[in-house]
Scaffold this motif. Sequence first.
Motif, PDB file in Angstrom:
ATOM      1  N   ALA A  81      -1.580  14.936  -7.012  1.00 21.27           N
ATOM      2  CA  ALA A  81      -1.985  13.686  -6.363  1.00 21.27           C
ATOM      3  C   ALA A  81      -0.764  12.811  -6.131  1.00 21.27           C
ATOM      4  N   PHE A  82      -0.865  11.974  -5.092  1.00 18.38           N
ATOM      5  CA  PHE A  82       0.136  10.949  -4.811  1.00 18.38           C
ATOM      6  C   PHE A  82      -0.496   9.577  -5.019  1.00 18.38           C
ATOM      7  N   VAL A  83       0.290   8.665  -5.572  1.00 16.02           N
ATOM      8  CA  VAL A  83      -0.155   7.286  -5.760  1.00 16.02           C
ATOM      9  C   VAL A  83       0.740   6.369  -4.925  1.00 16.02           C
ATOM     10  N   PHE A  84       0.178   5.829  -3.852  1.00 10.02           N
ATOM     11  CA  PHE A  84       0.838   4.803  -3.050  1.00 10.02           C
ATOM     12  C   PHE A  84       0.250   3.453  -3.473  1.00 10.02           C
ATOM     13  N   HIS A  85       1.027   2.394  -3.276  1.00 13.69           N
ATOM     14  CA  HIS A  85       0.551   1.108  -3.796  1.00 13.69           C
ATOM     15  C   HIS A  85       1.255  -0.042  -3.083  1.00 13.69           C
ATOM     16  N   ALA A  86       0.741  -1.244  -3.292  1.00 17.16           N
ATOM     17  CA  ALA A  86       1.260  -2.438  -2.641  1.00 17.16           C
ATOM     18  C   ALA A  86       2.197  -3.238  -3.535  1.00 17.16           C
ATOM     19  N   TRP A 176      -4.495  11.645  -2.083  1.00 12.97           N
ATOM     20  CA  TRP A 176      -3.690  10.469  -2.401  1.00 12.97           C
ATOM     21  C   TRP A 176      -4.547   9.215  -2.400  1.00 12.97           C
ATOM     22  N   ILE A 177      -4.048   8.219  -3.133  1.00 17.06           N
ATOM     23  CA  ILE A 177      -4.733   6.935  -3.163  1.00 17.06           C
ATOM     24  C   ILE A 177      -3.781   5.849  -2.678  1.00 17.06           C
ATOM     25  N   PHE A 178      -4.353   4.756  -2.208  1.00 11.78           N
ATOM     26  CA  PHE A 178      -3.578   3.543  -1.939  1.00 11.78           C
ATOM     27  C   PHE A 178      -4.159   2.442  -2.809  1.00 11.78           C
ATOM     28  N   LEU A 179      -3.351   1.978  -3.748  1.00 12.29           N
ATOM     29  CA  LEU A 179      -3.770   0.972  -4.710  1.00 12.29           C
ATOM     30  C   LEU A 179      -3.291  -0.398  -4.238  1.00 12.29           C
ATOM     31  N   TYR A 180      -4.162  -1.381  -4.322  1.00 11.80           N
ATOM     32  CA  TYR A 180      -3.817  -2.715  -3.837  1.00 11.80           C
ATOM     33  C   TYR A 180      -4.509  -3.759  -4.704  1.00 11.80           C
ATOM     34  N   ARG A 181      -4.267  -5.026  -4.380  1.00  9.83           N
ATOM     35  CA  ARG A 181      -4.754  -6.124  -5.208  1.00  9.83           C
ATOM     36  C   ARG A 181      -4.874  -7.363  -4.326  1.00  9.83           C
ATOM     37  N   ASP A 182      -5.585  -8.342  -4.798  1.00  9.91           N
ATOM     38  CA  ASP A 182      -5.623  -9.624  -4.101  1.00  9.91           C
ATOM     39  C   ASP A 182      -4.175 -10.030  -3.801  1.00  9.91           C
ATOM     40  N   PRO A 183      -3.821 -10.199  -2.525  1.00  8.58           N
ATOM     41  CA  PRO A 183      -2.417 -10.450  -2.195  1.00  8.58           C
ATOM     42  C   PRO A 183      -1.856 -11.733  -2.784  1.00  8.58           C
ATOM     43  N   LEU A 184      -2.703 -12.710  -3.082  1.00  4.47           N
ATOM     44  CA  LEU A 184      -2.204 -13.934  -3.698  1.00  4.47           C
ATOM     45  C   LEU A 184      -1.555 -13.618  -5.041  1.00  4.47           C
ATOM     46  N   GLU A 185      -2.182 -12.734  -5.801  1.00  3.31           N
ATOM     47  CA  GLU A 185      -1.642 -12.369  -7.116  1.00  3.31           C
ATOM     48  C   GLU A 185      -0.356 -11.556  -6.970  1.00  3.31           C
ATOM     49  N   ILE A 186      -0.297 -10.688  -5.961  1.00  2.00           N
ATOM     50  CA  ILE A 186       0.935  -9.915  -5.727  1.00  2.00           C
ATOM     51  C   ILE A 186       2.070 -10.844  -5.327  1.00  2.00           C
ATOM     52  N   VAL A 187       1.798 -11.754  -4.401  1.00  2.58           N
ATOM     53  CA  VAL A 187       2.842 -12.647  -3.903  1.00  2.58           C
ATOM     54  C   VAL A 187       3.380 -13.537  -5.015  1.00  2.58           C
ATOM     55  N   GLY A 243      -7.128   9.974   5.457  1.00  3.91           N
ATOM     56  CA  GLY A 243      -8.083  10.230   4.390  1.00  3.91           C
ATOM     57  C   GLY A 243      -7.663   9.772   3.014  1.00  3.91           C
ATOM     58  N   GLY A 244      -6.878   8.703   2.924  1.00  2.00           N
ATOM     59  CA  GLY A 244      -6.518   8.169   1.617  1.00  2.00           C
ATOM     60  C   GLY A 244      -7.678   7.420   0.989  1.00  2.00           C
ATOM     61  N   ILE A 245      -7.652   7.309  -0.317  1.00  2.00           N
ATOM     62  CA  ILE A 245      -8.698   6.610  -1.054  1.00  2.00           C
ATOM     63  C   ILE A 245      -8.197   5.211  -1.408  1.00  2.00           C
ATOM     64  N   THR A 257     -10.367   7.264 -15.162  1.00  2.00           N
ATOM     65  CA  THR A 257     -11.178   8.248 -15.883  1.00  2.00           C
ATOM     66  C   THR A 257     -12.596   8.311 -15.315  1.00  2.00           C
ATOM     67  N   GLY A 258     -12.840   7.555 -14.245  1.00  2.00           N
ATOM     68  CA  GLY A 258     -14.142   7.554 -13.591  1.00  2.00           C
ATOM     69  C   GLY A 258     -14.082   8.253 -12.253  1.00  2.00           C
ATOM     70  N   ARG A 259     -14.148   7.472 -11.178  1.00  2.00           N
ATOM     71  CA  ARG A 259     -14.271   8.108  -9.860  1.00  2.00           C
ATOM     72  C   ARG A 259     -13.018   8.860  -9.419  1.00  2.00           C
ATOM     73  N   LEU A 260     -11.857   8.602 -10.054  1.00  2.00           N
ATOM     74  CA  LEU A 260     -10.633   9.295  -9.683  1.00  2.00           C
ATOM     75  C   LEU A 260     -10.276  10.439 -10.629  1.00  2.00           C
ATOM     76  N   ALA A 261     -11.124  10.706 -11.607  1.00  2.00           N
ATOM     77  CA  ALA A 261     -10.794  11.717 -12.617  1.00  2.00           C
ATOM     78  C   ALA A 261     -10.574  13.095 -11.996  1.00  2.00           C
ATOM     79  N   GLY A 262     -11.404  13.456 -11.056  1.00  2.00           N
ATOM     80  CA  GLY A 262     -11.237  14.756 -10.412  1.00  2.00           C
ATOM     81  C   GLY A 262      -9.964  14.818  -9.593  1.00  2.00           C
ATOM     82  N   LEU A 263      -9.660  13.742  -8.874  1.00  2.00           N
ATOM     83  CA  LEU A 263      -8.441  13.698  -8.066  1.00  2.00           C
ATOM     84  C   LEU A 263      -7.203  13.867  -8.937  1.00  2.00           C
ATOM     85  N   PHE A 264      -7.215  13.265 -10.139  1.00  2.00           N
ATOM     86  CA  PHE A 264      -6.067  13.360 -11.037  1.00  2.00           C
ATOM     87  C   PHE A 264      -6.128  14.594 -11.932  1.00  2.00           C
TER      88      PHE A 264
END
Length: 333
Positions: A81-86, A176-187, A243-245, A257-264
Amino acid sequence: MMAALRPADLAGWLPIMARSSPAGYRLDWAFFDRHALQEPFFHNSTDSVLQLPFNQLFRRDTALDVLAAWAEQPADTAPAAFVFHASRCGSTLIARMLSRLASHTVLSEPAPLDTLLRAHYTDPVATRWQRDSLRGLLACYGQRRRGGERSLVVKLDAWNIFELPLLRAAFPDTPWIFLYRDPLEIVVSQLRQPGVHVVPGMLGASPLTLPFDEVSGLTRAEFVAQVIGQILAEGERQCRAHGGIAVNYSELPGAVTGRLAGLFDLHADDLALAAAGAGQHAKRPEQGFSPDGDDKRREAGPEVLAAVAQYAQPAYQALEALRAPVIPSTVSV
């Protein structure tokens, strides 16, 4: 002429730097032997092994074409698996959870991978060798140095979402997944402690780099919000195209350990050990984890709120619209 090094000759060795030279790209290597990559980032692991007397006396420097033999390794060495993120949104937490497992090798933002992924921005002929070199590089990183590994999970740098098509060309079947967050918290996090991608001129060649005339017309908050907005928008676009998640930080740690357990590639007996890693601070594992989202939101003043609303919030809302509902996991047994 010296014979080309084979994978067997480099068993236990990993590339720690890729650099351009007049004769082409070259790799610097260090001997990791059985050292597990359990530090928060790959450069932390590198710092650790470079303290060993062996690595202070012996190093290897090779041409990039040494990776050709690695690229021919069996398909079961491909990343799981690949983990992309913001950025600043939990990707290191995921890496820490998975790195607790003896069955997993977790590669966290290795500099050589970033260098090869972005080589074509400054070297027009790089597209001729990038695909095979990427395959060889990750096969090398995925070698079973400790004996019990079955899965390689790769966490990219935040700006590498723009290079996702290159990685997809090399590994078309890797999810692969794309992980993100409320942008205010990232900024707010980036304003507190800036990463290289939110400091003008630091990142180097990338579609994320703004022209000077655009940068000069922005406040610091606007610049950071625009950069984060670009990453979020590209993540949403690539998720739709390839088709990223889409995964929101708010789903962590349970999604691992839930919905991504199979992917990982988590088996039933992996879940408790991986979940235990969520109690540690991802970047400072000697400390416990405590949520900081509310503190970041309180810290944001009117200027930051306005910048995020203008430059980043629309892309965040698009990702939220795309994000799949939580579904029961498929766990290997």
